[in-house]
Design a protein around this motif. Structure first.
Motif, PDB file in Angstrom:
ATOM      1  N   GLU A 160       0.818  -1.215   0.000  1.00  0.00           N
ATOM      2  CA  GLU A 160       0.000   0.000   0.000  1.00  0.00           C
ATOM      3  C   GLU A 160       0.853   1.266   0.000  1.00  0.00           C
ATOM      4  N   ARG A 169      -1.664   2.293   9.964  1.00  0.00           N
ATOM      5  CA  ARG A 169      -2.520   1.609   8.997  1.00  0.00           C
ATOM      6  C   ARG A 169      -2.835   0.192   9.455  1.00  0.00           C
ATOM      7  N   TRP A 242      -8.195  -5.788   4.038  1.00  0.00           N
ATOM      8  CA  TRP A 242      -8.403  -4.689   3.084  1.00  0.00           C
ATOM      9  C   TRP A 242      -9.778  -4.827   2.433  1.00  0.00           C
ATOM     10  N   LYS A 245     -12.477  -3.947   5.207  1.00  0.00           N
ATOM     11  CA  LYS A 245     -12.528  -2.548   5.632  1.00  0.00           C
ATOM     12  C   LYS A 245     -12.843  -1.583   4.487  1.00  0.00           C
ATOM     13  N   GLU A 246     -12.364  -1.892   3.277  1.00  0.00           N
ATOM     14  CA  GLU A 246     -12.594  -0.995   2.147  1.00  0.00           C
ATOM     15  C   GLU A 246     -13.829  -1.391   1.344  1.00  0.00           C
TER      16      GLU A 246
END
Length: 258
Positions: A160, A169, A242, A245-246
């Motif tokens: 990332e 993060r 990821w 959460k995204e």
């Protein structure tokens, strides 16, 4: 169970699927993963030997805690190993991520991002290690919890490109999943420590008979097995967090970080 920040149902991490996919990728790319982990692990050991001595470098002996010079040299050796290990980690993280996405493995493409991630990886790894050690002082569970909080720092930095925000993060991605990760990483650490213990035990037997080179190769090889598996698992955990959460599958974002 709900996400305490969004009030939405918390998606399952899918531990069984993660372990199964980790084993699949690790088996499929066993040779390149093991070679990279072994080569850089051996380089770290070779560089450490002049600093702390052969027995200390491969774990047969521990530096005397009352010897200030020995302690300084031991810390210097640790930093060297972390720096070299971080580069290998950055290479293998990209390999595992490409394998997850079904993309071809291209080591030539991995060196640039790995080099650019070295400084934050080394510094944040040292911070992570200090926090983990402090947690262990207050018993094993707090140490494992801290480990879980920062467990996906490496892929956050490398994949990332989070830089020095890697710890933050990781803490954000692992929120609400940390106790589940504690159990998962406890099993992983048992595997790594078992291989490390086996390497040290066998080295004590083999070195006097077969020489230091054999002991170094054995130690690097056994450590490489645990490191390779751990990196693949960590990469897949990062990808899954990821997605959760995204709200987007990693297969739909193949070019986001490229």
């Amino acid at each position: 169970m709900t996400d305490t920040t969004l009030g939405l149902p918390k998606a399952a991490l899918g531990v069984g699927s993660l372990i199964g996919e980790t084993c699949s990728i690790y088996a499929r790319y066993f040779i390149p993963i093991t070679i990279v982990a072994f080569v850089f692990g051996a380089i770290g050991l070779v560089i450490s030997i002049p600093i702390v001595g052969f027995d200390t470098a491969i774990g047969i002996e521990r530096p005397p805690v009352t010897d200030f010079d020995a302690t300084i040299f031991s810390y210097a050796s640790t930093v060297v190993k972390i720096a070299i290990g971080s580069f290998a980690t950055a290479l293998l993280l990209q390999l595992a991520y490409d394998a997850k996405l079904g993309r071809p493995i291209q080591f030539g493409r991995y060196f640039g991002p790995a080099l650019s991630a070295i400084v934050p990886l080394v510094i944040l790894s040292l911070v992570q290690s200090i926090c983990f050690t402090i947690g262990l002082v207050f018993l094993i569970v707090p140490g494992l919890w801290i480990f879980a909080v920062f467990s996906v720092m490496d892929p956050a930095v490398v994949i990332e490109r989070a830089g020095f925000r890697g710890l933050h993060r990781s803490a954000s991605l692992t929120k609400n999943y940390r106790w589940l990760l504690v159990g998962l990483f406890a099993l992983m650490l048992i595997l790594i420590f078992s291989l490390g213990f086996a390497a040290t035990f066998l080295a004590k037997i083999i070195v006097p008979a077969a020489g230091m080179a054999t002991g170094l190769i054995l130690t690097a090889a056994l450590n490489a097995l645990g490191k390779g598996f751990a990196i693949v698992l960590t990469t897949l955990i990062y990808a899954r967090l990821w997605e959760i959460k995204e709200g987007v599958s990693v297969h739909q974002i193949t070019s986001v970080f490229d």
